[in-house]
Design an enzyme around this catalytic site. Structure first.
Site, short mmCIF file in Angstrom:
data_model
loop_
_atom_site.label_atom_id
_atom_site.label_comp_id
_atom_site.label_asym_id
_atom_site.label_seq_id
_atom_site.Cartn_x
_atom_site.Cartn_y
_atom_site.Cartn_z
N GLU A 145 0.80 -1.22 0.00
CA GLU A 145 0.00 0.00 0.00
C GLU A 145 0.84 1.27 0.00
O GLU A 145 0.30 2.37 0.13
CB GLU A 145 -0.93 0.00 1.21
CG GLU A 145 -1.80 -1.25 1.35
CD GLU A 145 -2.71 -1.49 0.16
OE1 GLU A 145 -3.07 -0.49 -0.51
OE2 GLU A 145 -3.06 -2.65 -0.10
N SER A 229 -6.63 1.45 -11.77
CA SER A 229 -7.53 0.39 -12.24
C SER A 229 -8.69 0.99 -13.01
O SER A 229 -9.17 2.08 -12.70
CB SER A 229 -8.05 -0.42 -11.05
OG SER A 229 -9.06 -1.33 -11.46
N HIS A 274 -15.15 -3.03 -2.30
CA HIS A 274 -14.43 -1.84 -1.85
C HIS A 274 -15.29 -1.04 -0.88
O HIS A 274 -15.59 0.14 -1.10
CB HIS A 274 -14.06 -0.96 -3.06
CG HIS A 274 -12.65 -0.46 -3.04
ND1 HIS A 274 -11.57 -1.28 -3.27
CD2 HIS A 274 -12.13 0.77 -2.78
CE1 HIS A 274 -10.46 -0.57 -3.18
NE2 HIS A 274 -10.77 0.66 -2.87
N ASP A 278 -10.77 3.75 2.82
CA ASP A 278 -9.36 3.40 2.79
C ASP A 278 -9.18 2.09 3.56
O ASP A 278 -10.04 1.72 4.36
CB ASP A 278 -8.54 4.52 3.44
CG ASP A 278 -7.04 4.36 3.21
OD1 ASP A 278 -6.65 3.56 2.35
OD2 ASP A 278 -6.26 5.04 3.90
N ASN A 280 -8.99 -1.01 2.28
CA ASN A 280 -9.66 -2.18 1.69
C ASN A 280 -8.70 -3.34 1.45
O ASN A 280 -9.04 -4.50 1.72
CB ASN A 280 -10.34 -1.79 0.38
CG ASN A 280 -11.52 -0.85 0.59
OD1 ASN A 280 -12.60 -1.27 0.96
ND2 ASN A 280 -11.29 0.44 0.37
N GLY A 281 -7.51 -3.04 0.92
CA GLY A 281 -6.55 -4.10 0.63
C GLY A 281 -6.09 -4.83 1.86
O GLY A 281 -6.11 -6.06 1.94
N ARG A 282 -5.66 -4.07 2.87
CA ARG A 282 -5.18 -4.68 4.11
C ARG A 282 -6.28 -5.48 4.79
O ARG A 282 -6.04 -6.59 5.29
CB ARG A 282 -4.63 -3.59 5.05
CG ARG A 282 -3.19 -3.23 4.79
CD ARG A 282 -2.77 -2.00 5.56
NE ARG A 282 -3.16 -0.79 4.85
CZ ARG A 282 -2.34 0.24 4.62
NH1 ARG A 282 -1.09 0.20 5.05
NH2 ARG A 282 -2.75 1.30 3.97
N ARG A 285 -6.94 -8.75 2.86
CA ARG A 285 -5.88 -9.75 3.07
C ARG A 285 -5.97 -10.35 4.48
O ARG A 285 -5.71 -11.54 4.67
CB ARG A 285 -4.51 -9.12 2.83
CG ARG A 285 -4.26 -8.78 1.37
CD ARG A 285 -2.83 -8.36 1.09
NE ARG A 285 -2.49 -7.05 1.64
CZ ARG A 285 -2.71 -5.89 1.02
NH1 ARG A 285 -3.33 -5.87 -0.15
NH2 ARG A 285 -2.35 -4.74 1.57
#
Length: 349
Positions: A145, A229, A274, A278, A280-282, A285
């Site tokens: 990130e 993206s 999503h 903020d 979202n990725g962490r 996972r």
């Protein structure tokens, strides 16, 4: 089923009115569910299982049994029909497995072999090994990130409580928060807590704590775009319904899919919705790794170097824009395979 619901509600110390209010269901319906005079819908069963912390499979089997008995009653052809249904269900389970590519099935078989080997040597697990690997996971997940902390600096922040010169407060908080989020998912693993709305929001709250307090642990209320993206996440007014469907999908498929596929799907589906401004990725996972840990696997640590990051993002992009998840499932499976191999190597096996 009625006894299950009433006993679970009373054990939680909840009144029918409170259950109805939380789930958005009429109080009279809750009473009828507990008396057996009315059958809940499948969606209501899922919500009740989550709120009352009833094992989903137990409640769903009880619900289906009553539904089937109600429909077929004492019909002379009931048993014959039930046998035909059983055959079709078994065939559909085989069909699900057959939808996986040969490459993916091959890696899953290798993973299962590695896990079986690891299970024989669980006595060699140690806090020090787990702690070191979790430190690496925090470092890599944050690096994906854009966090510029090195592995050594990450170690100093977490284990020594030091402040690193030249690094922003946000970067320090990202390190501390991610470490605490790992502690949280391990706690959920130990409790065997089912994945639900409350737990996902709790994980996200930890990720953004002190960074963005207004949005920590809350679904977004504005439209967002994903940097780099072409995929456009759903509009904010759709997020709550998308997340509701997300948990229904999980409960429906958690016992039907290979745990690696289940974990990867939950990651991809969450990051595609999503749901947050903020983090979202962490969060995605961490959800993925919660599922892996609950099923006896090790943390799948996606690397944050340029090549690994681009492979990860490209696989996600393909899943989101071309409705083809093969590359992403393969990527996660390969990551878990490598993580298992490394773990076995560390313990000398």
């Amino acid at each position: 089923m009625k006894t299950l619901l009433k006993n679970a509600r009373e054990q939680k110390g909840l009144k029918t009115r409170e259950v109805a209010q939380i789930l958005g269901i009429d109080q009279a319906l809750i009473s009828k569910f507990e008396k057996g005079s009315r059958k809940p819908t499948k969606d209501q069963v899922i919500k009740l299982a989550s709120l009352l912390e009833i094992d989903f499979e137990t409640l769903m089997v009880a619900w289906l049994k009553e539904k089937i008995l109600y429909e077929i009653g004492q019909d002379d052809f009931a048993l014959k029909a039930m046998n035909l249904v059983r055959e079709e269900v078994e065939n559909s389970c085989v069909a699900v497995k057959n939808t996986l590519s040969k490459n993916l099935l091959s890696i899953l078989n290798e993973i299962d072999t590695l896990k079986a080997k690891l299970d024989q040597f669980r006595q060699f697990d140690s806090y020090r090994i787990d702690h070191a690997l979790e430190l690496e996971y925090t470092f890599e997940s944050n690096r994906i990130e854009g966090n510029t902390m090195t592995l050594r600096e990450t170690d100093l922040v977490i284990n020594e409580g030091l402040t690193i010169s030249g690094k922003s407060m946000r970067e320090h908080l990202e390190v501390i928060n991610h470490h605490e989020a790992i502690v949280n998912i391990k706690h959920l693993m130990d409790k065997n807590t089912t994945l639900n709305d409350r737990e996902v929001l709790s994980i996200h709250n930890l990720i953004l704590r002190g960074i963005n307090p207004e949005d920590a642990g809350r679904y977004r209320r504005v439209q967002v775009m994903i940097k780099g993206s072409s995929f456009m996440p759903p509009q904010p007014f759709l997020v709550s319904k998308e997340m509701e469907d997300y948990f229904i999908w999980y409960e429906t498929n958690k016992n039907a899919l290979h745990p690696i596929v289940l974990a990867a799907e939950l990651h991809e589906r969450l990051v595609t919705i999503h749901p947050f401004i903020d983090g979202n990725g962490r969060t995605s996972r961490l959800v993925m790794n919660l599922i892996l840990l609950q099923n006896g696997y090790v943390i799948a640590n996606i690397k944050g170097d340029y090549d690994s990051r681009m492979q990860y993002y490209n696989a996600l992009e393909t899943a989101q824009t071309k409705n083809n998840k093969e590359d992403f499932l393969l990527f996660i499976a390969q990551t878990e395979k490598e993580s298992l191999e490394r773990y076995l190597e560390i313990i000398g096996q």
